[in-house]
Scaffold this motif. Structure first.
Motif, short mmCIF file in Angstrom:
data_model
loop_
_atom_site.label_atom_id
_atom_site.label_comp_id
_atom_site.label_asym_id
_atom_site.label_seq_id
_atom_site.Cartn_x
_atom_site.Cartn_y
_atom_site.Cartn_z
N TRP A 44 0.82 -1.23 0.00
CA TRP A 44 0.00 0.00 0.00
C TRP A 44 0.84 1.26 0.00
O TRP A 44 0.47 2.27 -0.58
N THR A 70 -7.52 5.76 -1.78
CA THR A 70 -6.85 5.51 -0.50
C THR A 70 -7.37 4.27 0.22
O THR A 70 -6.73 3.79 1.15
N GLN A 71 -8.55 3.77 -0.20
CA GLN A 71 -9.12 2.58 0.43
C GLN A 71 -9.55 1.58 -0.65
O GLN A 71 -10.70 1.16 -0.71
N TYR A 73 -9.12 -2.18 -2.17
CA TYR A 73 -8.86 -3.49 -1.56
C TYR A 73 -8.67 -4.58 -2.60
O TYR A 73 -9.39 -4.65 -3.60
N LEU A 306 -0.62 0.72 8.75
CA LEU A 306 -1.55 -0.40 8.65
C LEU A 306 -0.94 -1.65 9.29
O LEU A 306 0.27 -1.86 9.25
N GLU A 315 -5.53 -4.82 7.45
CA GLU A 315 -5.48 -3.87 6.34
C GLU A 315 -4.21 -3.98 5.50
O GLU A 315 -4.25 -3.81 4.28
N ARG A 319 -5.29 -3.95 1.71
CA ARG A 319 -5.41 -2.58 1.17
C ARG A 319 -4.23 -2.35 0.23
O ARG A 319 -3.07 -2.54 0.61
N PRO A 338 -14.32 3.21 -0.10
CA PRO A 338 -13.79 1.86 -0.37
C PRO A 338 -14.24 1.31 -1.71
O PRO A 338 -15.41 1.47 -2.11
#
Length: 503
Positions: A44, A70-71, A73, A306, A315, A319, A338
């Motif tokens: 990340w 930024t989020q 997954y 994280l 995370e 992430r 997300p």
């Protein structure tokens, strides 16, 4: 955001989603081309534009020209499961593809493990429908270069199987190529000259695909699946290793210095792709997506603040960086809502003008992803809707890692772990800003508020059994809806692990 959502929201999220009513006109060229670049094990915070210490000018420039999430997954904390979900829009739990491919349908055998894990998945079934098949049916030219890892190794490590490789899953052009990664036993030996990076035939093939397209050709979907930055971390750009040694984010750590050169090598070849796209004349009408298949390797990447790393559902294991540039996508924006890799198929279908609700390819085949085109385009209405109607997202990793050479007891997963702590079977569910992580060995559950605590340090359910029970039920309902296979107590008399009913 609210810390709870009715099960109906989950069921809504996994139903096939139609393309947006806005239609497929993002730019002057009509339906956009798609250049999808997938990195392997990129953490990340490995990129400069995500606050990382390494020099990544090409990807930083791409982020400045588009939207950075930024989020974002990965669907899984491990390669094969994540890649299968990215291609199909269906979660690993629904695919029953939650580990790496194996050559036979066996199980893990770890001394002392208290749980019996599900059978290994051998390959992505041909009946599964991929993004390439959906876009090919819509008139797109489809091409794949690089890492597949959705079938057992064929003839060589990571070799494509002729019955289950990319050509059988919708890719008209597909060439197996390890490029300049150390997996390529035929790559040149020795360091490259100062200021240069090693050649990469994988990227060469993708550049050729872009360069040779006439202006009036059909739209294309080009999937470039890099082996970088997966181990073995053995960069040939030794000059970059030496330059990185003194950087603050490396701190003299020789592994980190070599990893920095590996990340820079990936960035260099992504830059070559973007340069070729510009030279081809197709850049204005091409949606460029950069993504990683899971979190970084703990021995090289640094995920803090994280928690966790590859192989875990904290995370740091799921992430990942996501950068999008293209027609209708504003420059220099950051989106905090997300999204997950399973959203790519419905989103690209949306851009291509494909109504998935009426698609004969996907009839009776529910998706877990939804179109996030509005978030790609940083549309205020789409962002507000995402905030007001939080979705339920499920992860499921019912296996142990490492597979061998471990012993009990083991250390808990932490922050910037220098190696991979042993992790037992676990699952996770996120609704709004709340995320629960469930451990199958002892039926324990931890609950985190990611808005206030992205580092997952404070367990909100530690002293609240009723709250923990509510989230266990929410998780089990999601697993039931997906038809997920689960670990069960070890019992040599069991032939196959059943799916126990929800508590």
């Amino acid at each position: 955001m609210t810390n709870a959502a009715p099960l109906a929201l989950f069921l809504l999220a996994v139903l096939p989603v139609a393309a947006s009513a806005a239609g497929p006109e993002p730019g002057a060229g009509g339906r956009p081309n798609v250049l999808f670049v997938l990195a392997d094990d990129l953490g990340w915070r490995d990129l400069g534009c995500y606050g990382g210490p390494f020099e990544t000018p090409a990807l930083d420039r791409l982020a400045a020209q588009g939207v950075r999430f930024t989020q974002a997954y990965a669907p899984a904390p491990i390669c094969s499961a994540s890649r299968a979900a990215i291609l199909t829009g269906r979660s690993p739990a629904r695919l029953n593809f939650t580990f790496v491919t194996k050559p036979e349908p066996g199980r893990q055998s770890i001394p002392g493990m208290p749980l019996r894990t599900p059978l290994f998945t051998l390959h992505l079934p041909l009946e599964e429908v991929t993004t390439a098949e959906v876009l090919a049916a819509a008139g797109y030219d489809t091409a794949f270069f690089g890492k597949w890892h959705l079938n057992p190794h064929h003839k060589r490590y990571l070799g494509w199987h002729p019955e289950f490789g990319p050509p059988r899953q919708g890719f008209t052009t597909a060439v197996e190529d390890f490029g300049g990664h150390p997996y390529n036993s035929g790559r040149p030996a020795g360091p490259t000259p100062p200021g240069t990076f090693p050649d990469d035939s994988l990227t060469d093939r993708a550049v050729e695909f872009l360069t040779n397209r006439p202006a009036d050709a059909a739209p294309f979907y080009l999937h470039v699946s890099h082996f970088y930055v997966h181990t073995p971390v053995d960069p040939r750009a030794e000059w970059a290793v030496e330059e990185a040694r003194g950087e603050p984010g490396v701190g003299g750590n020789p592994r980190r210095a070599r990893y920095a050169a590996f990340v820079q090598t990936l960035d260099h070849h992504v830059g070559r792709l973007l340069t070729a796209l510009e030279a081809s004349g197709h850049a204005e009408n091409t949606l460029v997506i950069f993504f990683s298949d899971n979190g970084g390797h703990p021995e090289f990447a640094r995920q803090a603040p994280l928690r966790g790393h590859k192989w875990t559902l904290y995370e740091g294991g799921i992430r990942v960086p996501l950068i999008v540039r293209g027609p209708g996508v504003p420059a220099g924006r950051t989106v905090d809502e997300p999204v997950i890799g399973t959203d790519l198929l419905p989103t690209l279908a949306d851009y291509a003008g494909v109504d998935l609700a009426d698609s004969p390819l996907l009839a009776g085949r529910p998706l877990d992803g939804v179109s996030v085109r509005g978030l790609f385009e940083a549309d205020p209405a789409a962002i507000a809707t995402a905030r007001d109607t939080p979705r339920t997202t499920l992860w499921h990793f019912p296996y142990y890692h490492p597979e061998t050479g471990v012993a009990f007891p083991t250390e808990p997963v932490g922050w910037n772990d220098p190696s991979a702590p042993f992790v037992g079977p676990h699952s996770a569910v996120r609704v709004g800003d709340r995320k629960a992580v469930y451990f199958w060995e002892d039926s324990s559950l931890a609950l985190y508020d990611l808005a206030a605590d992205p580092a997952e340090r404070t367990d909100l359910a530690a002293d609240d059994p009723a709250l923990a029970d509510r989230w266990k039920r929410r998780l089990f309902a999601a697993l039931d809806a997906a038809g997920a296979r689960r670990p069960v107590p070890a019992d040599p008399t069991l032939v196959d692990p059943p799916n126990p009913s929800s508590p």
